[in-house]
Structures are given as structure tokens and as C-alpha cells.
Scaffold this active site. Structure first.
Site, short mmCIF file in Angstrom:
data_model
loop_
_atom_site.label_atom_id
_atom_site.label_comp_id
_atom_site.label_asym_id
_atom_site.label_seq_id
_atom_site.Cartn_x
_atom_site.Cartn_y
_atom_site.Cartn_z
N THR A 5 0.83 -1.20 0.00
CA THR A 5 0.00 0.00 0.00
C THR A 5 0.86 1.25 0.00
O THR A 5 0.65 2.17 -0.79
CB THR A 5 -0.95 0.00 1.22
N ASN A 34 -5.77 -9.09 -8.17
CA ASN A 34 -5.79 -9.84 -6.92
C ASN A 34 -7.07 -10.64 -6.71
O ASN A 34 -7.09 -11.60 -5.96
CB ASN A 34 -5.58 -8.88 -5.74
N GLN A 53 0.69 -9.16 -6.56
CA GLN A 53 0.23 -10.54 -6.73
C GLN A 53 1.10 -11.36 -7.67
O GLN A 53 0.93 -12.56 -7.79
CB GLN A 53 -1.22 -10.55 -7.24
N SER A 62 5.35 -6.64 -2.48
CA SER A 62 5.05 -6.78 -1.05
C SER A 62 5.51 -8.16 -0.57
O SER A 62 5.18 -9.17 -1.18
CB SER A 62 3.55 -6.62 -0.84
N HIS A 71 4.84 -10.14 2.05
CA HIS A 71 4.04 -11.21 2.67
C HIS A 71 3.20 -11.98 1.66
O HIS A 71 2.53 -12.94 2.01
CB HIS A 71 3.16 -10.64 3.79
N THR A 95 13.22 5.33 10.31
CA THR A 95 14.32 4.37 10.47
C THR A 95 14.01 3.11 9.65
O THR A 95 12.93 2.54 9.79
CB THR A 95 14.48 4.00 11.95
N CYS A 101 -9.55 -7.82 1.29
CA CYS A 101 -9.79 -6.42 1.61
C CYS A 101 -11.26 -6.06 1.44
O CYS A 101 -11.80 -5.26 2.19
CB CYS A 101 -8.97 -5.51 0.71
#
Lengths: 370, 400
Positions: free
Chosen positions: A68, A147, A175, A194, A196, A231, A312
Site C-alpha cells: 500500500t 488480486n 500478486q 510486497s 508477505h 528508520t 480487503c
């Protein structure tokens, strides 16, 4: 339990977790610190970065908090940095909300947004894109793999079209990354990944950049070349690099996908939503006159985890924007479920899914008939 | 259509009479070394120009992005090859031009047609291609004389070759043509720029850096390593000598009055540099001094510092303004490294009021109470030597 919701998220690979744990305890220092520990953390961070550069084939990698944020940075960052050249952006109706929502915000700021329509397969018409391109178009943002239904956009054709245009090309590859590697002809100026979704960890993503001017969306200490203050999480970066290295496309997915398609074709009240050319790891099907949640619940009782069209949108009551956009027949509109494979999926899972789906289906239809 | 060739126009080298051959082969070797990671690269060196061939797209991109920093090149042009179909040629022409800045630019097509069997005559080729490009790029105007964009098309037997872009090279002489010298590299903005100017004159570099832990941090040293890496990116490897300098610096502070420690420290550095220079067979020492910039860079200071050696000391920045120097530093990519906020050994012991007009004999007098020779020998012997570009070692194999 059979987990077939890998497009929502994947189970972390134990090796990736090990990297995360080790890096968290050994290299906990702030990579911007002056002392030796900071130096070492920075070395690890930069090694992770260069590994990702090599794997993705990009010259610049910005670590973000996930897909995102990477999508927001690509879209808002490119829009603001290039608004002198124009204020028109092209995207598509079936994009992920993390693309559509920033575009809505930009629209409020005076940018003009063209959202391409799709056909029943979720595919755009290249002629529409060609027609939508204007002199003042500064950005085209299209996802690699949808997705919800797995449609693959023809990135090479789009890339070729944009070679003659100064608009930047952004691809949300959340995806597809780690599953369907991009060829050189497909590589966009900006690429979102992404962790994960390929057995890495949540809250971790990158925006890969190739010759694009961006403005930051977060302001602070000026990390990541000023484009992403905050950071940098060295363990996250290392874990992402590891997960990306371990991720390999699984040729079996294609076979399993075909197996499930012919299985579902045997049911008169099941409509196969994903086009045959879709990504092999995503299969969306819809059941007639039954709500998707009901089917998801029934499958869960049988020990199979799948989702409605996307995690989502699962909590919203109305049909997802993708399902609307492809114009699914009304009687199927509320009944879409998505089955998605990951690296840990086995053929046994597929065989079990078939058996247990049959039971779940009988249960639902039994209730309906009584 | 594929962009798989680059035409290189030689720089100053064309004027070098009989040495020409040596210069060209030097340039060729430097390019070969620089792009050793691109195995598909082939080089054809002719008397007046050089051609690079590379069929791998990524390799090509890498070459185009780094070639502007290779000395001995006046300019170069990527060449795109297409089939002998007029239709493909015009599309290719448009795609080449559309990547360029076309705003308020003038344009022309020039055609060479050594392939006499090609079914179209020059004017027709020009019209077709030019018309198509102009039709799709309305902001372009036509100029037959001195156009901003000159799209040249050459119709040969096997294919058509097109180029429009002329990318400026770094000019100068190929590195290695000018011998070897030792650069004093502090980590600041000036010294890498001084090194760059000498590289541009074909000089091969050795680098020397003075490291004073714990007064200067690992980060300051890392900065120097990064600068060395940058300086090795111009087609010739460099060697960095890191001198342990703490002991000498402390001794100077004990021995000489505060206001001339700076002068004395510099003299020690120069003596060490000269010793390292002799060991590396370099013929001169290069510094980033610019007249009047700081106390150590007045003529009096330079005289006092210079008094320790007869070796030629080259100061390519001596007459340059700080702003000019910064501009070059930015252009060669050393600026961002140099401005990282870590102190080097020159800034750390700076007295409040250093003498801007030190007297050489006075400085010599104060230094005479200690035998610095031994310390200097030790510092030279214990120096750390690092070669650049560094081989990237995989340190984190278990994690990544």
C-alpha cells in the site's frame, strides 16, 4: 487445515523467519548511526538492497511498509514530481484500492484520472489505452495480476506503447512478484512488491524505481534518499531479500488450476470467473444465488480456508468493484470465492479441496432446497 | 528494432600524431576493463572512431549510462538497427526522437544509402521518415541547417542504422596515457575533484588517506572508501593507502605551538605521502588545494609545507572557485559522499587561530626536537592497502 488463501497472505517461510530473528538480534542498530554497530547494520541493509536490485533487475530500491505504501509513493510521488509536465493519469477500474484511493485523492487536488474499463475477463482494450493517452498524461498505473480474479495485463504491449510517450509506467506487482517474473520487455519505471505475498513478512515492501522522478509522501529524517523517512527496518529488508530469493514460480500451479477448472465445470451452478489466461495461482469461481460468505463458511467447517473475492473487500457487504467491473451475471454476483495457491500448497491440498467442496456444496444446496 | 551499437568519436586523441595508435588501444583497454561484466561487448577501433557492439539490452543501458565518464571520448551516439522495411524504419525513427527533448527543437533527417538496391531514393526516404516523425511530434520544426536533432539514417546491405542523439563524452585523455601520481584524499569535497582532473589528463591514481582513530570515526574512513570506489569508476583501478596517523598527530600537538600545528601536521603528511609515492613508483603528488581557501592554502603555507620535498606537487584546483569545484563534485558523483558529516583528521585538531603566514625555518625549528623519521617509517610500514573497485564479497550469506 488446508490453506488456499495465499493471495490474501502467505505463511512465512521458516528460513525467512530465521533471517528476521537473527537480523533483529544481531543487527538491531540504527543503520544511520555512526558507530560500528550502525555500520554493520547499514552493510546488511545495503547487501539486502543490492540482492533485491539483482533479483528484480532495478537500479533503485526503496523500502516501504508494504504494498500500500509503495503504491501510494509511486502514484502520489510521481504525480507531484511531474505535475509541471501534465496532470493526467491513467489507471483501470479493477486496480487494488491502494491504487484507486490515492488516485481519488489526486482527483480532489485537481489531477484528471481516466480509469479504463475491462471486459468480462477483466482485460483492458489496448486501443482504449492508446486513446486515453494524452500529451499531458504523466503516469499510467496498471497491475500485473489482478488480486481478485487473476487477470494478467499485457505489460509488454503497454510498455511498448509507452516507449513512445513520456508518461511513467507504474505496475503494482504485489500478486505477481515471486510467482510470475517480469521479462525485460515488461519492466515498468516503477514496480510495487510486497513481501508477505511470497512467504515473507507483513509490513514490508519495496518500490523499485528505474529512472523516475518522485516526491516523498512521508517527511522526516530523510532516509532512503529522502524518499521514505523513518528508520529503515534492517531485519525486514533482509527478510524480504531472502523471501524474494527463495520465491520461485511453481509450474504445478498451472496443472492444478486446470484440474480445478474441470472439476468446477461439473457443477451446473458454478461459474468460473477467472479467465483461462489468468495467473495460475488464482482461481475465482462463483456460485449461483448463494452468498460467497456462506460458501467460505461452509468450506471452513470442512477445514478449507479460501476467501470471498478479496480479503480487503470481504468485509464490505456489496459485491467487489472488480466483480462489478467485469459484469458478472446477476445471479452469480454475490457468490464469488477465490482459491489461491502458494509455495506450500501441495497436490494433496487440491484433491482434498475437491472432496470437501463437494460436501460443502451439498450442505448449502440442501439447506436451500428445504 | 534494437539499439545494439554505439559510435564513439575520439577526443583530443585525434590530434596526437604518431601516438595515436597507443592512445586508441589505451582507450579500448579502459573500456574493456570498465565493462568486464558485460561479456557480450565487442569493440571495433578504427582510426577516426570506435564502435561498441552489445546485443544485451541491459548491458547496453549500463554502457550508455557510464560511457559519459570515460576519458578520451569527445561524444558518442547510440545506434539503432532496423530491418530494411520503410515502415519499421519510420516507427523506429519516431521512437528514437520521442525519447529526446523535442520542445522547441529543430529537426532534420539525413540519409546515406550505400545499399543501391534499396528500392527507395533518398528524397523519398527522407520524406517518409521525416514526415512521420514530424506528424507525430508537433512541437518539432524543420531546419535543414544546424538542426538541434539530426536523425541520420544509413541504409546498408544488411539493415538500416539510425542515430539522433549525441551524448557528450568526458573528453580528456584515456587514463594511463599520463603516468601515475599519488592523490592526497581527505574525504572533503576538493580532493576527489583534484583526482578527477588528473584522471582526465590520463593520469593513473594511487590514493593516500590519513586516519586518526579514535578522533576520526569508522564512518569517516568509510567515506574515503566510497570516494575511492567512485574514483575507480573512470576506467582504471585505483589503490588506496590508509596511514595510521594518530601517533604523529598527537606528537605534533605536544611539540609545536598551537598556531602552527596545522602547518606542521601537513608537512608530516607530505613526508609520508612522498615515501608512499616512492614505493608505488608514482611521479608526483596531487592535492586538492585551492589558493586562499583555508589557512593551510595561502602561498606562505604552501611554501612551508612544500619545503619537505622536491617531488612535483600538482594542484589542479589551485585557481578554481569553491563553487566551480562543487559543481564538478556534483557532476562526478562525489559531492554527496564528501558532504557526509564526519570529520577527517584535518578538521579535528584545527586550532582556533592557525597561522596563515607560517615561516618555514620556524616550523623546522620546532619540529627538530623530536625524531619524526621513525614514526613516519612506522606509519608507512603499517599502512593498510585496499584495491578498488572492490570485489563485492557476500558477507551475509547465512541471512540473505
Amino acid at each position: 487445515m488446508i490453506y488456499l488463501d495465499n493471495s490474501a497472505t502467505t505463511e512465512p517461510d521458516p528460513q525467512v523467519l530465521e533471517t528476521y530473528v537473527k537480523a533483529s538480534s544481531r543487527y538491531f542498530a540504527n543503520p544511520a548511526s555512526l558507530h560500528r554497530l550502525g555500520n554493520e547494520a547499514e552493510d546488511l541493509l545495503e547487501s539486502a538492497r543490492s540482492q533485491i536490485k539483482g533479483l528484480l533487475g532495478y537500479g533503485r530500491i526503496i523500502f516501504t511498509s508494504g504494498g500500500t505504501e509503495a503504491n501510494n509513493l509511486a502514484i502520489r510521488g510521481a504525480a507531484h514530481a511531474n505535475q509541471e509536465k501534465g496532470r493526467h493519469i491513467i489507471s483501470c477500474k479493477t486496480e487494488h484500492p491502494s491504487v484507486l484511493e490515492p488516485l481519488k485523492q489526486l482527483e480532489k487536488e485537481g489531477f484528471e484520472i481516466t480509469l479504463l474499463s475491462v471486459d468480462r475477463k477483466g482485460a483492458i482494450d489496448l486501443a482504449d489505452l492508446q486513446q486515453a493517452l494524452r500529451v499531458d498524461t504523466i503516469l499510467v498505473s496498471l497491475m500485473q495480476v489482478n488480486n481478485e480474479i487473476g487477470t494478467i495485463h499485457p505489460l509488454a504491449d503497454i510498455r511498448r506503447m509507452l516507449n513512445n510517450h513520456r508518461a511513467l509506467f507504474h505496475v503494482d506487482a504485489v500478486q505477481g512478484a515471486g510467482k510470475l517474473p517480469l521479462s525485460e520487455q515488461e519492466m515498468p519505471d516503477l514496480l510495487t512488491v510486497s513481501a508477505h505475498k511470497f512467504h515473507g513478512l507483513k509490513n514490508s515492501g519495496v518500490l523499485a524505481v528505474h529512472k523516475a522522478e518522485l516526491e516523498p509522501i512521508l517527511f522526516g529524517g530523510g532516509q532512503e534518499g529522502g524518499l521514505r523517512s523513518g528508520t529503515v527496518s534492517v531485519p525486514n529488508a533482509a527478510a524480504l531479500a531472502k523471501a524474494l530469493r527463495l520465491a520461485t514460480p511453481n509450474p504445478d500451479h498451472l496443472e492444478w488450476n486446470a484440474e480445478l477448472r474441470s472439476f468446477f465445470a461439473g457443477y451446473k451452478d458454478i461459474f468460473i470467473v477467472s479467465p483461462s489466461s489468468a495467473a495460475p495461482h488464482i482461481l475465482a469461481v462463483a456460485i449461483k444465488d448463494v452468498r460467497g460468505e456462506t460458501l467460505v463458511g461452509a468450506l471452513q467447517q470442512e477445514g478449507v480456508i479460501v476467501s470471498t473475492s478479496s480479503a480487503c473487500s470481504s468485509k464490505n457487504k456489496q459485491a467487489s468493484h472488480v466483480i462489478e467491473a467485469i459484469g458478472l451475471p446477476r445471479e452469480y454476483r454475490d457468490g464469488t470465492i477465490r482459491i489461491s495457491f502458494g509455495a506450500m500448497t501441495t497436490h494433496e491440498d487440491i484433491s482434498e479441496l475437491k472432496k470437501r467442496f463437494h460436501k460443502a456444496h451439498q450442505l448449502i444446496k440442501g439447506v436451500e432446497q428445504s | 528494432m534494437k539499439t545494439n551499437q554505439i559510435l564513439i568519436r575520439y577526443g583530443e586523441l585525434s590530434t596526437k600524431g604518431r601516438n595515436r595508435k597507443a592512445f586508441i588501444s589505451r582507450l579500448r583497454n579502459n573500456i574493456q576493463t570498465l565493462f568486464a561484466g558485460t561479456p557480450t561487448l565487442r569493440i571495433k577501433a578504427e582510426r577516426d572512431r570506435m564502435f561498441l557492439f552489445c546485443d544485451d539490452e541491459q548491458g547496453m543501458e549500463d554502457i550508455v549510462s557510464r560511457l559519459p565518464y570515460v576519458f578520451g571520448i569527445q561524444s558518442f551516439s547510440p545506434v539503432t538497427q532496423t530491418s530494411l522495411e520503410l515502415d519499421e524504419m519510420k516507427h523506429t525513427a519516431l521512437s528514437i526522437v520521442s525519447k529526446m527533448d523535442t520542445k522547441d527543437k529543430s529537426f532534420k533527417v539525413s540519409v546515406k544509402r550505400p545499399n543501391k538496391e534499396f528500392p527507395y531514393e533518398k528524397p523519398e526516404i527522407m520524406r517518409t521518415i521525416g514526415g512521420y516523425v514530424l506528424g507525430n511530434t508537433p512541437e518539432l520544426t524543420v531546419a535543414m541547417r544546424n538542426p538541434d536533432i539530426d536523425l541520420s539514417v544509413e541504409i546498408r546491405q544488411d539493415a538500416a542504422y539510425m542515430m539522433a542523439e549525441t551524448i557528450q563524452g568526458a573528453a580528456g585523455l584515456p587514463i594511463g596515457a599520463g603516468g601515475r601520481a599519488l592523490l592526497m584524499l581527505s574525504g572533503g569535497i576538493d580532493s576527489p575533484v583534484a583526482g578527477y582532473h588528473m584522471l582526465k589528463r590520463g593520469v593513473r591514481l594511487e590514493l593516500i588517506h590519513f586516519f586518526s582513530p579514535p578522533f576520526t570515526t569508522e564512518r569517516a574512513k568509510e567515506k574515503v572508501l566510497d570516494l575511492a570506489e567512485k574514483l575507480s569508476g573512470f576506467g582504471s583501478p585505483v589503490t588506496l593507502h590508509i596511514i595510521p596517523f594518530t601517533e604523529i598527530q598527537q606528537e605534533v600537538h605536544k611539540q609545536v605551538p598551537d598556531n602552527i600545528t596545522m602547518t606542521s601536521t601537513r608537512r608530516m603528511m607530505m613526508r609520508i605521502a612522498d615515501a608512499v609515492r616512492a614505493k608505488t613508483d608514482a611521479k608526483a603528488i596531487i592535492t586538492g588545494e585551492s589558493l586562499g581557501q583555508v589557512a593551510s592554502q595561502t602561498l606562505e603555507s604552501l611554501q612551508a609545507i612544500n619545503a619537505v620535498t622536491n617531488t612535483p606537487i600538482l594542484r589542479p584546483l589551485i585557481a578554481q572557485d569553491k563553487l566551480e569545484i562543487i559543481e564538478t563534485a556534483q557532476a562526478i558523483g562525489t559531492y554527496d559522499i564528501s558532504i557526509r558529516p564526519y570529520e577527517d583528521c584535518c578538521t579535528i585538531f584545527t586550532p582556533a587561530n592557525p597561522k596563515t603566514k607560517p615561516k618555514t625555518d620556524k616550523v623546522e625549528h620546532y619540529e627538530s626536537f623530536v625524531s619524526f623519521d621513525e614514526m613516519i617509517d612506522r606509519a608507512v610500514a603499517e599502512r593498510e592497502i585496499i584495491e578498488f573497485p572492490r570485489k563485492k564479497q557476500q558477507r551475509f550469506e547465512d541471512l540473505l
